[in-house]
Design an enzyme around this catalytic site. Structure first.
Site, PDB file in Angstrom:
ATOM      1  N   HIS A  65       1.070  -1.111   0.167  1.00 30.10           N
ATOM      2  CA  HIS A  65      -0.075  -0.191   0.219  1.00 30.10           C
ATOM      3  C   HIS A  65       1.065   1.133  -0.213  1.00 30.10           C
ATOM      4  O   HIS A  65       2.259   1.136  -0.234  1.00 30.10           O
ATOM      5  CB  HIS A  65      -0.767  -0.220   1.282  1.00 30.10           C
ATOM      6  CG  HIS A  65      -2.277   0.755   1.084  1.00 30.10           C
ATOM      7  ND1 HIS A  65      -2.142   2.315   1.198  1.00 30.10           N
ATOM      8  CD2 HIS A  65      -3.313   0.477   1.102  1.00 30.10           C
ATOM      9  CE1 HIS A  65      -3.290   2.783   1.218  1.00 30.10           C
ATOM     10  NE2 HIS A  65      -4.254   1.603   1.039  1.00 30.10           N
ATOM     11  N   GLU A  78      -0.868  -3.444 -11.267  1.00 36.26           N
ATOM     12  CA  GLU A  78      -1.640  -3.440 -10.010  1.00 36.26           C
ATOM     13  C   GLU A  78      -2.827  -4.140 -10.398  1.00 36.26           C
ATOM     14  O   GLU A  78      -3.564  -3.674 -11.422  1.00 36.26           O
ATOM     15  CB  GLU A  78      -1.622  -2.026  -9.954  1.00 36.26           C
ATOM     16  CG  GLU A  78      -2.427  -1.746  -8.381  1.00 36.26           C
ATOM     17  CD  GLU A  78      -2.567  -0.284  -7.966  1.00 36.26           C
ATOM     18  OE1 GLU A  78      -1.690   0.613  -8.148  1.00 36.26           O
ATOM     19  OE2 GLU A  78      -3.935  -0.109  -8.086  1.00 36.26           O
ATOM     20  N   TRP A 137      -2.710  -5.829  -5.059  1.00 40.42           N
ATOM     21  CA  TRP A 137      -3.081  -4.457  -4.423  1.00 40.42           C
ATOM     22  C   TRP A 137      -3.877  -5.082  -3.223  1.00 40.42           C
ATOM     23  O   TRP A 137      -4.765  -5.492  -3.412  1.00 40.42           O
ATOM     24  CB  TRP A 137      -3.887  -3.404  -5.227  1.00 40.42           C
ATOM     25  CG  TRP A 137      -3.950  -2.222  -4.206  1.00 40.42           C
ATOM     26  CD1 TRP A 137      -4.870  -1.920  -3.531  1.00 40.42           C
ATOM     27  CD2 TRP A 137      -2.755  -1.299  -4.082  1.00 40.42           C
ATOM     28  NE1 TRP A 137      -4.756  -0.776  -2.912  1.00 40.42           N
ATOM     29  CE2 TRP A 137      -3.482  -0.214  -3.191  1.00 40.42           C
ATOM     30  CE3 TRP A 137      -1.703  -1.020  -4.507  1.00 40.42           C
ATOM     31  CZ2 TRP A 137      -2.961   1.025  -2.885  1.00 40.42           C
ATOM     32  CZ3 TRP A 137      -0.969   0.303  -3.972  1.00 40.42           C
ATOM     33  CH2 TRP A 137      -1.683   1.364  -3.584  1.00 40.42           C
ATOM     34  N   TRP A 149       2.101   5.216   4.685  1.00 40.99           N
ATOM     35  CA  TRP A 149       1.104   4.760   5.706  1.00 40.99           C
ATOM     36  C   TRP A 149       1.391   3.314   6.205  1.00 40.99           C
ATOM     37  O   TRP A 149       1.391   2.884   7.384  1.00 40.99           O
ATOM     38  CB  TRP A 149      -0.340   4.668   5.133  1.00 40.99           C
ATOM     39  CG  TRP A 149      -0.880   5.954   4.610  1.00 40.99           C
ATOM     40  CD1 TRP A 149      -0.897   7.110   5.388  1.00 40.99           C
ATOM     41  CD2 TRP A 149      -1.387   6.245   3.660  1.00 40.99           C
ATOM     42  NE1 TRP A 149      -1.515   7.984   4.946  1.00 40.99           N
ATOM     43  CE2 TRP A 149      -1.798   7.686   3.444  1.00 40.99           C
ATOM     44  CE3 TRP A 149      -1.610   5.662   2.112  1.00 40.99           C
ATOM     45  CZ2 TRP A 149      -2.371   8.313   2.505  1.00 40.99           C
ATOM     46  CZ3 TRP A 149      -2.092   6.022   1.099  1.00 40.99           C
ATOM     47  CH2 TRP A 149      -2.486   7.603   1.321  1.00 40.99           C
ATOM     48  N   TYR A 178       3.921   6.730  -2.958  1.00 40.50           N
ATOM     49  CA  TYR A 178       2.990   7.952  -3.473  1.00 40.50           C
ATOM     50  C   TYR A 178       3.650   9.185  -3.365  1.00 40.50           C
ATOM     51  O   TYR A 178       4.634   9.490  -2.715  1.00 40.50           O
ATOM     52  CB  TYR A 178       1.899   8.170  -2.406  1.00 40.50           C
ATOM     53  CG  TYR A 178       0.638   7.341  -2.456  1.00 40.50           C
ATOM     54  CD1 TYR A 178       0.811   5.821  -2.287  1.00 40.50           C
ATOM     55  CD2 TYR A 178      -0.734   7.982  -2.701  1.00 40.50           C
ATOM     56  CE1 TYR A 178      -0.250   4.939  -2.195  1.00 40.50           C
ATOM     57  CE2 TYR A 178      -1.781   6.917  -2.664  1.00 40.50           C
ATOM     58  CZ  TYR A 178      -1.705   5.414  -2.645  1.00 40.50           C
ATOM     59  OH  TYR A 178      -2.925   4.709  -2.588  1.00 40.50           O
ATOM     60  N   HIS A 203       4.096   6.645  -7.293  1.00 45.66           N
ATOM     61  CA  HIS A 203       2.703   6.387  -7.489  1.00 45.66           C
ATOM     62  C   HIS A 203       2.057   7.589  -7.563  1.00 45.66           C
ATOM     63  O   HIS A 203       1.308   8.223  -6.647  1.00 45.66           O
ATOM     64  CB  HIS A 203       2.498   5.563  -6.248  1.00 45.66           C
ATOM     65  CG  HIS A 203       1.170   4.875  -6.232  1.00 45.66           C
ATOM     66  ND1 HIS A 203       1.101   3.597  -6.652  1.00 45.66           N
ATOM     67  CD2 HIS A 203      -0.140   5.176  -5.800  1.00 45.66           C
ATOM     68  CE1 HIS A 203      -0.133   3.179  -6.715  1.00 45.66           C
ATOM     69  NE2 HIS A 203      -0.961   3.978  -6.006  1.00 45.66           N
ATOM     70  N   GLU A 257      -0.531   5.950 -12.305  1.00 52.47           N
ATOM     71  CA  GLU A 257      -1.891   6.182 -13.164  1.00 52.47           C
ATOM     72  C   GLU A 257      -2.137   7.632 -13.419  1.00 52.47           C
ATOM     73  O   GLU A 257      -2.658   8.216 -12.800  1.00 52.47           O
ATOM     74  CB  GLU A 257      -2.929   5.718 -12.245  1.00 52.47           C
ATOM     75  CG  GLU A 257      -2.868   3.897 -11.899  1.00 52.47           C
ATOM     76  CD  GLU A 257      -4.187   3.703 -11.134  1.00 52.47           C
ATOM     77  OE1 GLU A 257      -4.714   4.455 -10.703  1.00 52.47           O
ATOM     78  OE2 GLU A 257      -4.079   2.366 -11.016  1.00 52.47           O
TER      79      GLU A 257
END
Ligand code: IDC
Length: 321
Positions: free
Chosen positions: A47, A243, A277, A51, A78, A116, A154
């Site tokens: 993930h 993913e 994922w 986090w 991310y 990401h 994405e």
């Protein structure tokens, strides 16, 4: 700081996937191993590392390799949402990536460094950061052989068409190629990495060993997207599913097992690489672990969500082929 660990000095374990299969290449639309045989990456995506950094460790990776037959890990870094580009501490992410890459190399697993982008829909928003980041990580991991570079997760939103993404890719790829002439580079496609069929008209010119990503969530994406995938491949576009999940595209909601079965058949038939994922205990149906699970390896049935059990069984099945 663990700058002193140099990747090139880390020896992959004997009999591990990377020890057996070595550096990968793209041949036509397919992935092949060092001996020229077709090869499939079947892996798990973390993930967001902001986090859930705790799953990036040797015990977790080793368990996934040995008990689930996973040969690759995707590190989802991310860029936004307190991520690498808008958060306080980009170096902390680089350290997690370093731990992930060194651990994967030691265990002889392949590893994707995933830039990401998501809510920051346009890869150009952080193009400068991407150039800087990929320049440095590709220098650090130069020649490691087990590292893949995913340059935009994405792309999505108004005006973010293939030409737009392509111009970003044409900029970033040469920066990686200076250090990593042969590594596989993954390029995201518009509409949250669905428009793989748009690539063939004008693929990136920069180099070989480039693949384009398609992402699916079986509850949302069905035959239409499977047709796009097949069309892209028949047009000569190499596709990697970096993913996927068997929920809807929100990462939540009920599992769609019928659609998942259709995707599974396609993956097997076309020998596609795919990454599940996600490796987390977040309260959402795409998470592989239940919220009550606080261990980092040795996952038992009761530690896994229904999606987690499905993914485990699928990974084992892929590994057995
Ligand atoms: C989701 C996470 C969710 C998080 C959200 C926004 O599962 O917990 O709140 O991102 O950060 C993607 C993206 C992936 C998404 C996932 C599910 O690549 O980051 O994760 N998804 O929405 N593409 C299609 C679905």
């Amino acid at each position: 700081m663990q700058q002193d660990i140099s990747i090139q000095g880390v020896k992959p374990e004997k009999g591990s996937p990377f020890d057996m299969h070595g550096c990968l290449d793209v041949s036509g639309v397919d992935l092949i191993d060092a001996s020229g045989q077709p090869y499939r990456l079947h892996g798990i995506s973390t993930h967001g590392l902001q986090w859930y950094p705790e799953y990036v460790n040797e015990a977790t990776f080793r368990f996934l390799r040995d008990e689930w037959g996973v040969n690759a890990i995707r590190l989802a870094m991310y860029t936004a949402e307190d991520g690498y580009c808008d958060g306080d501490n980009p170096l902390a992410f680089e350290q997690i990536i370093r731990t992930g890459v060194v651990t994967a190399r030691h265990l002889g697993m392949y590893v994707i460094i995933d830039w990401h982008i998501l809510k920051d829909n346009d890869p150009d928003l952080y193009r400068e950061d991407a150039l800087d980041f990929f320049g440095r990580v590709s220098a650090e991991y130069s020649g490691a052989g087990n590292v893949l570079y995913e340059i935009c997760n994405e792309p999505n939103g108004y005006g973010i068409d293939w030409e737009h993404v392509r111009s970003y890719a044409e900029d970033v790829i040469p920066v990686i190629r200076r250090n990593e002439p042969d590594a596989i580079i993954l390029v995201g496609t518009p509409t949250w990495s669905q428009d793989v069929d748009a690539v063939a008209v004008h693929p990136v010119t920069a180099s070989d060993n480039v693949m384009y990503t398609l992402h699916f969530y079986s509850g949302t994406h069905k035959q239409e997207l499977r047709d796009k995938l097949l069309r892209a491949r028949s047009d000569g576009t190499p596709v990697m599913i970096s993913e996927f999940s068997i929920t809807d595209a929100s990462g939540s909601g009920p599992l769609d097992l019928n659609s998942a079965r259709e995707w599974k058949e396609l993956i097997l038939k076309e020998n596609l690489s795919c990454f599940a994922w996600s490796l987390s205990n977040r309260k959402e149906s795409s998470a592989l672990l239940v919220p009550e699970c606080h261990v980092l390896s040795g996952f038992e049935d009761e530690d896994l969500t229904p999606a987690g059990r499905w993914m485990r069984d699928f990974m084992r099945e892929l590994n057995a082929r």
